[in-house]
Design a protein around this motif. Structure first.
Motif, PDB file in Angstrom:
ATOM      1  N   ALA A   1       0.822  -1.214   0.000  1.00 42.88           N
ATOM      2  CA  ALA A   1       0.000   0.000   0.000  1.00 42.88           C
ATOM      3  C   ALA A   1       0.853   1.259   0.000  1.00 42.88           C
ATOM      4  O   ALA A   1       0.414   2.319  -0.471  1.00 42.88           O
ATOM      5  CB  ALA A   1      -0.942  -0.002   1.200  1.00 42.88           C
ATOM      6  N   SER A   2       2.080   1.154   0.500  1.00 43.25           N
ATOM      7  CA  SER A   2       2.954   2.324   0.563  1.00 43.25           C
ATOM      8  C   SER A   2       3.615   2.632  -0.782  1.00 43.25           C
ATOM      9  O   SER A   2       4.223   3.689  -0.943  1.00 43.25           O
ATOM     10  CB  SER A   2       4.036   2.112   1.621  1.00 43.25           C
ATOM     11  OG  SER A   2       4.942   1.092   1.218  1.00 43.25           O
ATOM     12  N   LEU A   3       3.506   1.711  -1.716  1.00 49.08           N
ATOM     13  CA  LEU A   3       4.122   1.899  -3.025  1.00 49.08           C
ATOM     14  C   LEU A   3       3.100   2.464  -4.010  1.00 49.08           C
ATOM     15  O   LEU A   3       1.902   2.144  -3.926  1.00 49.08           O
ATOM     16  CB  LEU A   3       4.666   0.568  -3.560  1.00 49.08           C
ATOM     17  CG  LEU A   3       5.766  -0.089  -2.727  1.00 49.08           C
ATOM     18  CD1 LEU A   3       6.041  -1.489  -3.257  1.00 49.08           C
ATOM     19  CD2 LEU A   3       7.028   0.752  -2.737  1.00 49.08           C
ATOM     20  N   HIS A   4       3.557   3.260  -4.940  1.00 50.93           N
ATOM     21  CA  HIS A   4       2.672   3.730  -6.002  1.00 50.93           C
ATOM     22  C   HIS A   4       2.807   2.799  -7.195  1.00 50.93           C
ATOM     23  O   HIS A   4       3.879   2.664  -7.778  1.00 50.93           O
ATOM     24  CB  HIS A   4       3.029   5.148  -6.437  1.00 50.93           C
ATOM     25  CG  HIS A   4       2.333   5.549  -7.718  1.00 50.93           C
ATOM     26  ND1 HIS A   4       0.993   5.874  -7.758  1.00 50.93           N
ATOM     27  CD2 HIS A   4       2.793   5.632  -9.000  1.00 50.93           C
ATOM     28  CE1 HIS A   4       0.653   6.143  -9.008  1.00 50.93           C
ATOM     29  NE2 HIS A   4       1.728   6.012  -9.782  1.00 50.93           N
ATOM     30  N   PHE A   5       1.685   2.150  -7.573  1.00 53.21           N
ATOM     31  CA  PHE A   5       1.677   1.283  -8.743  1.00 53.21           C
ATOM     32  C   PHE A   5       0.883   1.960  -9.857  1.00 53.21           C
ATOM     33  O   PHE A   5      -0.253   2.392  -9.638  1.00 53.21           O
ATOM     34  CB  PHE A   5       1.057  -0.077  -8.410  1.00 53.21           C
ATOM     35  CG  PHE A   5       1.899  -0.907  -7.494  1.00 53.21           C
ATOM     36  CD1 PHE A   5       3.041  -1.547  -7.963  1.00 53.21           C
ATOM     37  CD2 PHE A   5       1.570  -1.047  -6.150  1.00 53.21           C
ATOM     38  CE1 PHE A   5       3.831  -2.309  -7.128  1.00 53.21           C
ATOM     39  CE2 PHE A   5       2.351  -1.812  -5.303  1.00 53.21           C
ATOM     40  CZ  PHE A   5       3.489  -2.444  -5.798  1.00 53.21           C
ATOM     41  N   ASP A   6       1.481   2.013 -11.027  1.00 54.92           N
ATOM     42  CA  ASP A   6       0.765   2.577 -12.170  1.00 54.92           C
ATOM     43  C   ASP A   6      -0.402   1.688 -12.572  1.00 54.92           C
ATOM     44  O   ASP A   6      -1.460   2.190 -12.960  1.00 54.92           O
ATOM     45  CB  ASP A   6       1.723   2.754 -13.353  1.00 54.92           C
ATOM     46  CG  ASP A   6       2.786   3.793 -13.060  1.00 54.92           C
ATOM     47  OD1 ASP A   6       2.520   4.977 -13.290  1.00 54.92           O
ATOM     48  OD2 ASP A   6       3.874   3.413 -12.583  1.00 54.92           O
ATOM     49  N   GLU A   7      -0.194   0.374 -12.469  1.00 53.80           N
ATOM     50  CA  GLU A   7      -1.274  -0.570 -12.770  1.00 53.80           C
ATOM     51  C   GLU A   7      -1.115  -1.788 -11.875  1.00 53.80           C
ATOM     52  O   GLU A   7       0.005  -2.210 -11.559  1.00 53.80           O
ATOM     53  CB  GLU A   7      -1.267  -0.985 -14.245  1.00 53.80           C
ATOM     54  CG  GLU A   7      -1.629   0.167 -15.183  1.00 53.80           C
ATOM     55  CD  GLU A   7      -1.719  -0.278 -16.642  1.00 53.80           C
ATOM     56  OE1 GLU A   7      -1.139  -1.316 -16.979  1.00 53.80           O
ATOM     57  OE2 GLU A   7      -2.365   0.440 -17.427  1.00 53.80           O
ATOM     58  N   VAL A   8      -2.276  -2.371 -11.503  1.00 53.80           N
ATOM     59  CA  VAL A   8      -2.324  -3.569 -10.675  1.00 53.80           C
ATOM     60  C   VAL A   8      -3.109  -4.626 -11.436  1.00 53.80           C
ATOM     61  O   VAL A   8      -4.228  -4.362 -11.903  1.00 53.80           O
ATOM     62  CB  VAL A   8      -2.991  -3.281  -9.312  1.00 53.80           C
ATOM     63  CG1 VAL A   8      -3.135  -4.562  -8.497  1.00 53.80           C
ATOM     64  CG2 VAL A   8      -2.194  -2.232  -8.539  1.00 53.80           C
ATOM     65  N   TYR A   9      -2.545  -5.823 -11.553  1.00 51.16           N
ATOM     66  CA  TYR A   9      -3.184  -6.912 -12.285  1.00 51.16           C
ATOM     67  C   TYR A   9      -3.613  -7.979 -11.283  1.00 51.16           C
ATOM     68  O   TYR A   9      -2.786  -8.733 -10.770  1.00 51.16           O
ATOM     69  CB  TYR A   9      -2.227  -7.482 -13.335  1.00 51.16           C
ATOM     70  CG  TYR A   9      -1.890  -6.463 -14.391  1.00 51.16           C
ATOM     71  CD1 TYR A   9      -2.621  -6.386 -15.570  1.00 51.16           C
ATOM     72  CD2 TYR A   9      -0.870  -5.531 -14.182  1.00 51.16           C
ATOM     73  CE1 TYR A   9      -2.336  -5.428 -16.532  1.00 51.16           C
ATOM     74  CE2 TYR A   9      -0.586  -4.562 -15.130  1.00 51.16           C
ATOM     75  CZ  TYR A   9      -1.321  -4.522 -16.303  1.00 51.16           C
ATOM     76  OH  TYR A   9      -1.047  -3.550 -17.244  1.00 51.16           O
ATOM     77  N   ASN A  10      -4.908  -8.003 -10.992  1.00 44.93           N
ATOM     78  CA  ASN A  10      -5.461  -8.949 -10.028  1.00 44.93           C
ATOM     79  C   ASN A  10      -6.032 -10.131 -10.807  1.00 44.93           C
ATOM     80  O   ASN A  10      -7.079 -10.020 -11.454  1.00 44.93           O
ATOM     81  CB  ASN A  10      -6.546  -8.272  -9.189  1.00 44.93           C
ATOM     82  CG  ASN A  10      -7.090  -9.191  -8.115  1.00 44.93           C
ATOM     83  OD1 ASN A  10      -6.479 -10.207  -7.778  1.00 44.93           O
ATOM     84  ND2 ASN A  10      -8.244  -8.846  -7.570  1.00 44.93           N
TER      85      ASN A  10
END
Length: 417
Positions: free
Chosen positions: A83-92
């Protein structure tokens, strides 16, 4: 630099089949890919994807701490770090309560696959459409590795995912069984198939592969082999960790297997696969990825069945593999006429993995080709195909178009006119 997160909380085979997606994200340029997996697969994930940053949580029972508090504490620490990281995209990639919970840590507009938005657990447009086409798996199916890769903005060319399979010199590996015994060959049948393949290909060393739970089956296979063949068998069941298994599979001439995670590991390593698909296993969905592999697919009218449903037909899909005619076919000494089985060789098209029959035909071939043309046009891979209004009626819903202002829909639904 862009940062991506892949949530893959399923098991061994699914982790390896994530390769095209993961490498698609890496190949786009300056990118960092994080991979969240079940802790039991942490060593394997680091072996298969050394370029990824691996985050291990407790998703399944194997290796989990004894107390619920310890599980929550371990998972909580990983969740906080992500949660502390910034992700441009997350693939669930998983439809599960835990993966949805994890996806809620991130803005819904950044999540692909299974997404939580405004308190609702949803599927994005591409994933939702897949649930519609899976109602007719014989005709409407694509390889799982391709399905996941298409979530990426620019999927890696399928021929660049795995190396061309070639013999490595260390004999025949025999995977005794998968998680679902119904999809595996019984010991006597497997023994007959293994010694036929070994003799026809001049392979003297045989290695039995499996966990400790497969030791009884290993003894049955050894007892069913001819003494001259059994004398050259190395029983590795229960004796390999992930690193040992990877080293063993990487050196084989051929891997004999049902639809298993070890099969996908072999394809990842460029080891040729000879697989037997029956029951709920369906080669167009989960066949080994790459060139140089062969699959014998059961094609009884009931195949592929639903894995969770009991078989009321006496496992008729197994009968072809136990027939003497099939052994002659494997040895190159017969035609195998009348057997409810198709021989397939791996191939590629613009969409990804596909299969070319060399013995008999795969059912619903014309329907499947029509479906792949539809998907290629839908994804902008081949605009020369005429629009298929009938399939569009079946696969597109009004709600897909209502949400076109959302990024997830824009990218996955090309104009279909």
């Amino acid at each position: 630099m862009k940062r991506y997160l892949i949530i893959q909380l399923a098991r061994f085979g699914d982790l390896v089949q994530t390769k095209r997606l993961l490498h698609s994200l890496l190949s786009a340029g300056d990118a960092e890919v994080h991979l969240c997996i079940d802790g039991s697969l942490e060593e394997l994930a680091r072996l298969v994807y050394p370029e990824a940053k691996v985050h291990a949580i407790v998703a399944h029972g194997a290796g989990a701490p004894a107390s619920l508090a310890a599980v929550l504490g371990r998972n909580g620490r990983v969740f906080s770090a992500l949660a502390s990281l910034h992700f441009d995209e997350v693939y669930n990639l998983n439809y599960s309560g835990l993966s949805f919970a994890l996806s809620r840590l991130f803005p819904p507009e950044t999540v692909r696959g299974y997404v939580s938005d405004a308190g609702q657990d949803l599927k994005d447009s591409w994933t939702a459409m897949a649930f519609r086409w899976m109602r007719h798996r014989r005709a409407w199916s694509i390889n799982l590795a391709d399905f996941w890769a298409i979530l990426a903005p620019k999927p890696l060319a399928p021929q660049n995912v795995n190396p061309l399979a070639a013999p490595k010199g260390r004999g025949l590996g025999i995977v005794l069984a998968g998680r679902n015994q119904r999809r595996s060959l019984p010991p006597r049948v497997l023994a007959d198939v293994a010694q036929t393949v070994a003799a026809s290909r001049g392979l003297s060393r045989l290695a039995l592969l499996g966990g400790k739970s497969e030791l009884p089956m290993a003894r049955e296979v050894l007892a069913a082999l001819r003494p001259g063949v059994a004398a050259h068998v190395e029983n590795l069941c229960g004796r390999t960790d992930w690193r040992d298994l990877t080293e063993e599979v990487s050196g084989l001439d051929l891997l004999l297997t049902p639809d298993t995670g070890t099969m996908h590991l072999a394809a990842h390593l460029g080891t040729p696969v000879l697989a037997f698909f029956l029951s709920s296993a369906w080669c167009p969905e989960t066949g080994p990825y790459g060139l140089g592999h062969t699959v014998w697919q059961a094609v009884t009218p009931c195949a592929p069945c639903l894995e969770s449903a009991p078989c009321g037909l006496g496992l008729t899909c197994l009968s072809a593999f136990s027939a003497p005619e099939f052994l002659r076919l494997l040895a190159g000494k017969g035609e195998g006429l009348g057997l409810a089985v198709t021989g397939l060789r791996s191939a590629f098209d613009e969409l990804g993995s596909t299969w070319e029959p060399f013995h008999a035909d795969l059912p619903s071939a014309s329907e499947r080709e029509r479906f792949r043309r539809f998907l290629k046009r839908h994804l902008g891979l081949n605009a020369d195909f005429a629009a298929d209004a009938e399939l569009a009626e079946q696969f597109y819903l009004e709600r897909d178009w209502i949400g076109l202002e959302r990024k997830t829909c824009k990218r996955n639904f090309k104009a279909y006119v």
